[in-house]
Every structure is written in structure tokens, then in C-alpha cells.
Design an enzyme around this catalytic site. Structure first.
Site, PDB file in Angstrom:
ATOM      1  N   HIS A   1       0.767  -1.379   0.130  1.00 23.39           N
ATOM      2  CA  HIS A   1      -0.038  -0.050  -0.091  1.00 23.39           C
ATOM      3  C   HIS A   1       0.813   1.213  -0.051  1.00 23.39           C
ATOM      4  O   HIS A   1       1.946   1.314   0.215  1.00 23.39           O
ATOM      5  CB  HIS A   1      -0.871   0.054   1.430  1.00 23.39           C
ATOM      6  CG  HIS A   1      -0.138   0.203   2.375  1.00 23.39           C
ATOM      7  ND1 HIS A   1       0.422  -1.100   3.149  1.00 23.39           N
ATOM      8  CD2 HIS A   1       0.380   0.804   3.548  1.00 23.39           C
ATOM      9  CE1 HIS A   1       1.392  -1.098   4.123  1.00 23.39           C
ATOM     10  NE2 HIS A   1       1.162   0.352   4.256  1.00 23.39           N
TER      11      HIS A   1
ATOM     12  N   HIS B   1       5.416   6.048  -1.013  1.00 23.49           N
ATOM     13  CA  HIS B   1       6.348   4.996  -1.214  1.00 23.49           C
ATOM     14  C   HIS B   1       5.421   3.879  -0.950  1.00 23.49           C
ATOM     15  O   HIS B   1       4.517   3.824  -0.231  1.00 23.49           O
ATOM     16  CB  HIS B   1       7.412   4.997  -0.144  1.00 23.49           C
ATOM     17  CG  HIS B   1       6.846   4.687   1.108  1.00 23.49           C
ATOM     18  ND1 HIS B   1       6.710   6.047   2.178  1.00 23.49           N
ATOM     19  CD2 HIS B   1       6.986   3.812   1.827  1.00 23.49           C
ATOM     20  CE1 HIS B   1       6.390   5.717   3.196  1.00 23.49           C
ATOM     21  NE2 HIS B   1       6.665   4.289   3.113  1.00 23.49           N
TER      22      HIS B   1
END
Lengths: 171, 171
Positions: free
Chosen positions: B34, B116
Site C-alpha cells: 500500500h 512509497h
């Protein structure tokens, strides 16, 4: 891709289920505790977007939130050594399951629908008799609400990722 | 309860991330790959239902779907030994992160937002240098789309369960 539809219970019920799953369910890490309301099916993403999601929205809109009880554990033995929290059958949950097999939604049902939250599976016969013998003595008195269901898809590692949430009673 | 907001990449990106996470990320089993767009925060369920979800719907409605690129891995070293797929910064993703800190939404930010997808964390220093040395040679050429974000809550075992999905550009 492989899709499925599940209801996730409230945190309190998920925490109870996980206290058992941690020890007894090898799928512990692949998906949080859940009630499968439609067995996994194969579909293309375009079909999901264009046909299935609009129909799921419609089903959600026409289904009122409902509650259910959990009072005991039960098992699928002798078919499989699966132990589960028994979701007390109700017209509402059977109706939701029925609706999820209409229209463009695949209507294949391999099993009769038995609403449940798995807490142990893939046990050896010896483990099963031990664990079930002990768990089946437990009484529960849980009331929980279903306010949504979720469309999930399966990753290569077997884990399930949520694609979309559908709120019951909302357009 | 503890809530967080994340974007789940498409299956292809999740599968790539998991091929590394499986070996190098102890959180592998707690949540699928995620992009965290809002750090975990504490809230009551009533506050979530009455204030936060309506605001998230509004933010989703006013945010158009967007795409992002992934071209390389990077790391938070020396702060932590975390290695991640670097999500190429874009106005859209920074804007989404900003929006998720407005109104009733907690505005606390412990870190500068660096979009990220974590693929390794909690490595020893030796492991880190080995793994990062090898992964940082990899080039990626991934384009992916963000069409939704998800509100999650954390279970007692540390795993995250999806509470609700918000589609970008939809009311």
C-alpha cells in the site's frame, strides 16, 4: 482475476476470531476474519467495472443493514476439519447471499450457504478432535451488525485485497 | 480505534511488492502492499461515521483519478532500514495527502510525506546493506492508476481491515 465478496464483522468480533485463528487457521495472514457471502469467482476487470460493480451498488442500495447473533462454534466435519463461529441464520443474510447470485453475477454455488466465520481449518484429524472438543464447550453471546459488504480480489500470494466497499441501504 | 488511510496499488504492483515483502518485511501478513496517504490516527467510531466519512467522501468527489510511476527503489536509511518502491512524486498525490489533513481530519504529520510502497523493513544493518545493495540496482518501469483510497482500522493483532472505500471523482 479472482474475486470474492465478504462481510467483515466489527473489530470486537474480528479480535475474538483472530484469537483462535492465530493458532488454528493457516489462512490467518491472508485475510481478516470474514463471512463469505459469495464464493470466489473469475472475472475480467472490465466486466467488474462495467457490469458487476453497478449491480452490487444496486443490491446494496436495496438491502437494509441488519444484525446477526453468534452463540456457538460449529464445524464442517466430516466434510472438512473446518471449525467456525456459527452466524445464526437469518432471512436477511440468506437474502443477501441470494441477491449476490443474480443478474450478471456468477450464479454457481458449490455448497449450500452456511453463514460462518472460520476460526480453524486444515487441522489433522487428531488436532481437530482436540480443538473442536474444547471450543465446542464455549458459549458466545455476540450481537453484531452488517452495514456493508466488500468486493475483494486475490493476489498471487493468496492474500485478498479489498477492491470496493458497498454500504447497505445507500445509493 | 486506530484508523489509517491508504491507496492499494493494482494487483500487478501488489504482486511485485509482495515478491520482496515475503522475504524482507515482517508486516507482510498484516496488510497488503500500500501507499500510506494518511498516517494512523486515533478516533471514536461515532466521529468516523458522523464527521470523518462525510469529509472523506467530499475529498474523494473533488479529487480526479490520477496515475503515478515507479522507476526505482529507495530507502529511509539512515533514519530507518526501510526499503521501498519509490512512488514518483506528483502534484496529485501531494494534493491528496494535503486534503487528508484538513477539516475534522487530524492534521498531525510526524514526517514529511514521501509517497512509497514499503518492501523491506526492520532489517539488521548487515541485511539492509546486502538487500539494498542488490535491490537498488533494479530498474522498474511501472505506470499505475489511483482510482480510490481506503479507510482502514487496526485489529488487536496489528492487522488492518478495510472500513470503507472512496472512489475518486465520484459523489
Amino acid at each position: 482475476m479472482r474475486y470474492g465478496i465478504a462481510v467483515f464483522p466489527s473489530k470486537k468480533v474480528q479480535d475474538v476470531a483472530n484469537s483462535y485463528r492465530k493458532r488454528y487457521d493457516p489462512h490467518y495472514a491472508l485475510i481478516p476474519p470474514h463471512i463469505t457471502v459469495k464464493e470466489p469467482f473469475e472475472a475480467e476487470e472490465s466486466e467488474i467495472e462495467e457490469k458487476i460493480i453497478p449491480e452490487l451498488k444496486e443490491i446494496a442500495k436495496n438491502t437494509e443493514p441488519f444484525s446477526y447473533g453468534i452463540y456457538k462454534v460449529s464445524s464442517f466435519s466430516p466434510v472438512t476439519n473446518t471449525i467456525y463461529l456459527k452466524v445464526e441464520p437469518s432471512e436477511e443474510i440468506f437474502n443477501l447471499n441470494e441477491q449476490l447470485h443474480t443478474g450478471s453475477l456468477p450464479d454457481k454455488k458449490d455448497f449450500k450457504f452456511v453463514p460462518h466465520i472460520t476460526i480453524a481449518q486444515k487441522l489433522s484429524d487428531d488436532e481437530f478432535f482436540d480443538v473442536y472438543g474444547s471450543l465446542s464447550m464455549n458459549k458466545f453471546d455476540i450481537q453484531d451488525n452488517v452495514g456493508r459488504f466488500q468486493l475483494l480480489y486475490q493476489l498471487e500470494n493468496g492474500a485478498w485485497s479489498v477492491y470496493e466497499t458497498f454500504r447497505l441501504g445507500e445509493g
